[in-house]
Design an enzyme around this catalytic site. Sequence first.
Site, short mmCIF file in Angstrom:
data_model
loop_
_atom_site.label_atom_id
_atom_site.label_comp_id
_atom_site.label_asym_id
_atom_site.label_seq_id
_atom_site.Cartn_x
_atom_site.Cartn_y
_atom_site.Cartn_z
N ARG A 173 0.84 -1.22 0.00
CA ARG A 173 0.00 0.00 0.00
C ARG A 173 0.87 1.26 0.00
O ARG A 173 0.59 2.23 0.70
CB ARG A 173 -0.92 0.04 1.22
CG ARG A 173 -1.95 -1.06 1.29
CD ARG A 173 -2.99 -0.92 0.17
NE ARG A 173 -4.10 -1.83 0.39
CZ ARG A 173 -4.08 -3.13 0.09
NH1 ARG A 173 -3.02 -3.67 -0.48
NH2 ARG A 173 -5.15 -3.88 0.34
N SER A 249 -10.32 -0.24 3.55
CA SER A 249 -9.56 -0.43 4.79
C SER A 249 -9.07 0.93 5.28
O SER A 249 -8.45 1.67 4.52
CB SER A 249 -8.35 -1.31 4.55
OG SER A 249 -8.73 -2.58 4.10
N GLU A 345 -4.47 4.18 6.26
CA GLU A 345 -4.17 3.92 4.85
C GLU A 345 -4.52 5.13 3.97
O GLU A 345 -3.75 5.49 3.09
CB GLU A 345 -4.94 2.67 4.40
CG GLU A 345 -4.48 2.12 3.07
CD GLU A 345 -5.43 1.07 2.52
OE1 GLU A 345 -6.44 1.45 1.91
OE2 GLU A 345 -5.15 -0.13 2.69
#
Length: 349
Positions: A173, A249, A345
């Site tokens: 990520r 997320s 995130e």
Amino acid sequence: MPMSDADSALTLLPDYPLRAHNTFGFDVRARFAARIAHAAQFDALHRDARIAHLPRLVLGGGSNVVFTRDFDGVVLIDEIAGRRAVREDGDAWLVEAGGGENWHAFVAWTLEHGMPGLENLALIPGTVGAAPIQNIGAYGLEMKTYFDSLVAIELATGRSERFDAARCAFGYRDSFFKREGRARFAIVSVTFRLPKRWTPRLGYADVARELDARGIAPADAAPRDVFDAVVAIRRAKLPDPLALGNAGSFFKNPVIDAAQFDALRAHAPDVVSYPQPDGRVKLAAGWLIDLCGWKGRALGAAAVHDRQALVLVNRGGATGADVLALAHAIQRDVKERFGVELEPEPLCV
Ligand code: EPU
């Protein structure tokens, strides 16, 4: 195609509402917005005196951003379109898509044209141009696996550059565009290299289970079967942003060192964990949050999704500050109980 003046003309939209441009559905505004359909418009932008000193923010689908206030700058909405097979060699197809293309529609298009590979990444919200920024991943596949290169424009100069995978420095990520390159580039197009030799990726338990439930044996699974299975799993677990605002997320799955993991396992023997090649261990943040009792709980209008504790949702009328307050409460509890730091995130603006 020859470029017309219209291709480089830039219309600035003042006091622009961003509610439809962020999947949390936060009701914030930008001082200016510009819809970018052609790369040449970025060039016009850096020469425009009205906005020369304002901060810029490139938005794709707005599926990985938390607006905590109005944006006192220029939001550039990437609407650069186009999908095409560039060329093929004996091993692979090279396929290019404009930064503003919808990611899921692009994945479906590659399959319809007989070029599978991206099916495990079906239904991820957002655009093609946003995909490399955080190296999107799901169900045992990260975008970087099939990434070839991208073209980006440096906002300060209007200069166009091609980035290969090494320059993008992809991680979990993560990429150059989230770190040193943050807020400096707009992604015009992305090229993928899709190998002609296809094998299904069924390593992720949910995918194998879903295919089994559909009566499809692993050896018989076609790309479309994997695509359909992934779509079904995501629909069952993850809220549709159009129905319930969210950004997927909210935290990354934390990676801890072996000693910390051993200490943690002594207290929580059933901890969900994924050993990493470097000896460290990735934990399931959703499991940690769930165990702290947060699943389905709300703090004001911000809440933890009742089917996936890693997803924070806007139940209606929440602000970015409400979501961040909830996120901080979760981080504090997880740190207190497990000694583990959770890192958000999405980008907080
Ligand atoms: N779990 C719980 N309770 C929960 C949620 C999860 O116990 O409320 C447990 C599950 O039972 C499972 C484990 O945690 O054992 C992992 O859960 P899941 O398979 O749902 O995946 P995840 O680790 O929570 C990651 C990605 C998702 C991606 C899925 C599938 C990150 C931060 N998230 O979630 O990506 O779709 O795996 O590959 O890596 C996103 O980035 O926005 C995203 C949705």
